[in-house]
Scaffold this active site. Structure first.
Site, PDB file in Angstrom:
ATOM      1  N   LYS A 198      26.303  71.352  49.566  1.00 16.47           N
ATOM      2  CA  LYS A 198      25.433  71.440  50.548  1.00 16.47           C
ATOM      3  C   LYS A 198      25.779  70.257  51.612  1.00 16.47           C
ATOM      4  O   LYS A 198      25.310  69.362  51.824  1.00 16.47           O
ATOM      5  CB  LYS A 198      24.266  71.068  49.745  1.00 16.47           C
ATOM      6  CG  LYS A 198      22.913  71.294  50.738  1.00 16.47           C
ATOM      7  CD  LYS A 198      22.611  72.895  50.855  1.00 16.47           C
ATOM      8  CE  LYS A 198      21.394  73.310  51.483  1.00 16.47           C
ATOM      9  NZ  LYS A 198      21.260  74.845  51.843  1.00 16.47           N
ATOM     10  N   SER A 408      20.157  79.720  52.056  1.00 12.50           N
ATOM     11  CA  SER A 408      19.487  78.699  51.738  1.00 12.50           C
ATOM     12  C   SER A 408      18.010  79.100  51.682  1.00 12.50           C
ATOM     13  O   SER A 408      17.679  79.913  50.826  1.00 12.50           O
ATOM     14  CB  SER A 408      19.704  77.460  52.903  1.00 12.50           C
ATOM     15  OG  SER A 408      18.977  76.420  52.217  1.00 12.50           O
TER      16      SER A 408
END
Length: 613
Positions: A198, A408
């Site tokens: 991430k 996401s």
């Protein structure tokens, strides 16, 4: 002296106002004239017409909110972008239209088209070829993305002094760590320890890609490049390894290189097009006297069986035809944010949730296709949408079609769907969460001499802000929130995709996957676009023989129309070709700066990743 200063300033101000008025008059006059001309041209498709895919307009996922469309600084007028579903439906109609002789791919417009949308257009043109009609491509210069589309043609022509780009797929990212150091600012980042991929926080903590981020970006680039190479190899009958070698050694530059490598069929001037058309029974000595019709114009004429039904929550304006089998197409295009507004390039969680709720309650709507083109955003807004997706899935078929990005938060809202279609060039996954809080206390103190002091009923009364450092307890609370949302996110994915939680956590970690990789690891079901998604929706609803497609288009308020028009003017008026520079600048300014405000915990893919295709 003062009189002349005041007089001069007054004259200058009046002159400036006159210039602005003249410019506005020209803009709106051109827009009205162009709208009038379009209506005049909507009458008929003449025999022996050639459909021209020229990127004269943007080809986008969701319809624009602004009633004026998008401002084009080169023509000083507003243009209406072409939605992908209408573009694909038009190509499908052209295959059976006896007045359409063939397709000419002439990519000389300034329209912007996302890579995954180019992939869907290419498949549509490939299906068109099955009708037996011809497809020819000509251009002065092919970018790699343009050539990817043009390579599907039966005959590819490159201008004699032109060029062709063929170098591979890459990603680049902008880093701000050194800038923060220069101004004595700090970034406090919060992400689960397992979310090593991430990378949305890394531009503020590092000066280059981390090992994990480089790993995922390299894997993405290689997979997307393989998809492009395989398609071109099939169309051009060239070995895939040869195509990769040409790119690795940068062997393609001038027209002769492309001809020698077999990427094009002819190196010639534009009149070679006339000769090719003549071989297909369409005779003319120049393009101006031929029946050439742009994809946008043709779409305005035919537009298939599409209907646009406006939507406004709590209003009687949402009305579907009674006793009709309807398939609704609804859009989630842009950054996901909290709220209930309607602004281009943003998905307001409450607004989309309300749309999905209306679709669930409408008896005439038998199935729903959600087109997702979003890097994510607010975790809260994503969860609001997720809940309505889950409820909708329990009552009627819901199919997701992924555009260029469904990552996401964009993946969060997709997970409950019955079936997920993705393009190979789609960026998806990125199942993870993070928070970033900036501290500019030292910036203000050292560089501007500004200090901040507070008082309150408790040590935490003034909350979290960018003008003071976080306390240990505030950091602890933020980290708890990040971990909780990540747990919820992975549980939603496990439930929606019928995967074990251990399997989801293994393929999550915030990692971005290509569409092909997503199908392989179970995050998506099949490679395909919105055309395939609609067909699947009809099949699951058992209405394949009798259904009508419609787009659920939220109706903007007057203030929202004004905001979108002003925003369109600002973002499009760069003074340079927006297709080259404007979009990059806009992305850098708009998709990253939100992090400098407290927007809560984010499920979002890094906004400043640039795909170099």
């Amino acid at each position: 002296m003062n009189f002349w200063k005041i007089f001069g300033a007054t004259v200058a101000a009046c002159g400036s106002c006159m210039v602005i008025i003249i410019i506005c008059t020209i803009i709106f006059s051109n827009s009205l004239l162009s709208m009038f001309n379009i209506k005049m041209e909507q009458e008929v498709v003449k025999p022996q017409t050639i459909l021209c895919i020229d990127f004269a307009e943007d080809i986008i996922d969701a319809p624009t909110v602004s009633p004026f469309g998008v401002f084009d600084a080169t023509t000083m007028s507003f243009t209406q972008p072409l939605t992908l579903v209408h573009a694909l439906a038009s190509i499908e109609q052209a295959a059976v239209d006896e007045n359409i002789k063939g397709i000419c791919i002439r990519l000389n417009g300034n329209g912007i088209v996302d890579p995954a949308n180019i992939e869907e257009l290419r498949r549509a043109v490939e299906r068109f070829k099955n009708s037996g009609k011809f497809v020819v491509a000509y251009d002065d210069h092919y970018t790699q993305a343009e050539y990817y589309l043009a390579s599907v043609a039966d005959h590819v022509i490159l201008q004699r002094e032109g060029s062709l780009e063929w170098q591979g797929v890459g990603f680049s990212m902008v880093f701000f760590k050194s800038l923060l150091d220069k101004i004595d600012a700090q970034a406090e980042v919060f992400r689960p320890t397992s979310c090593i991929y991430k990378s949305g926080v890394e531009p503020f903590t590092l000066t280059s890609m981390s090992k994990a981020d480089r790993e995922q970006m390299t894997s993405l680039a290689n997979d997307m490049w393989d998809s492009i190479v395989n398609d071109v190899a099939k169309s051009r009958n060239i070995d895939t390894e040869r195509l990769k070698s040409l790119a690795s050694n940068l062997e393609i530059s001038v027209a002769e290189d492309a001809l020698e490598a077999g990427l094009v069929d002819v190196v010639a001037y534009e009149d070679a097009l006339y000769d090719y058309f003549a071989t297909k029974g369409v005779k003319s000595n120049n393009l101006n006297t031929m029946n050439m019709m742009s994809l946008g114009r043709y779409s305005n004429i035919v537009n298939g069986n599409w209907q646009r039904i406006p939507f406004l929550e709590g209003s009687d304006k949402y009305q579907t035809p009674a006793n009709t089998n309807l398939i609704a197409v609804v859009y989630a295009s842009g950054e996901i944010v909290d709220g209930n507004m309607l602004v281009d390039n943003y998905v307001h969680g409450s607004m989309l949730a309300a749309q999905l709720r209306q679709l669930r309650l409408d008896d005439n709507t038998k199935a729903v296709v959600l087109r997702v083109n979003s890097p994510g955003g607010s975790a809260l807004a994503s969860d609001v949408i997720w809940r309505e997706m889950e409820l909708l899935q329990q009552t009627k078929p819901i199919i997701v079609s992924m555009g260029s990005t469904a990552a996401s938060g964009g993946y969060y809202i997709s997970a409950p769907a019955d079936y997920i279609f993705t393009n190979r060039l789609t960026l998806t996954g990125s199942i993870g969460v993070y928070g970033v809080i900036f501290n500019f206390e030292n910036t203000l103190k050292k560089h501007l001499g500004i200090t901040i002091d507070t008082a309150g009923s408790s040590p935490m009364a003034n909350g979290i802000n960018i003008l003071s450092p976080l306390s240990p307890r505030q950091k602890e609370v933020l980290m708890e929130g990040v971990d909780k949302i990540y747990t919820t996110f992975t549980e939603h994915v496990a439930k929606g995709r019928n995967l074990s939680i251990d399997r989801v956590r293994d393929i999550a970690k915030g990692r971005i996957w290509s569409g092909s990789q997503a199908v392989e690891n179970g995050l998506a079901d099949h490679i395909g676009g919105i055309t395939e998604a609609i067909a699947m929706a009809a099949d699951m609803a058992d209405i394949t023989d009798n259904f009508v497609i419609y787009e659920l288009a939220p109706e903007p308020t007057q203030i929202e129309e004004f905001l979108n028009t002003v925003t369109g003017l600002f973002t499009q008026s760069w003074g340079v070709n927006p297709a080259i520079y404007g979009e990059d600048i806009k992305k850098l300014l708009t998709e990253n700066m939100y992090l400098f405000n407290n927007h809560g915990i984010q499920c979002v893919m890094p906004g400043n990743i640039r795909l170099n295709l």
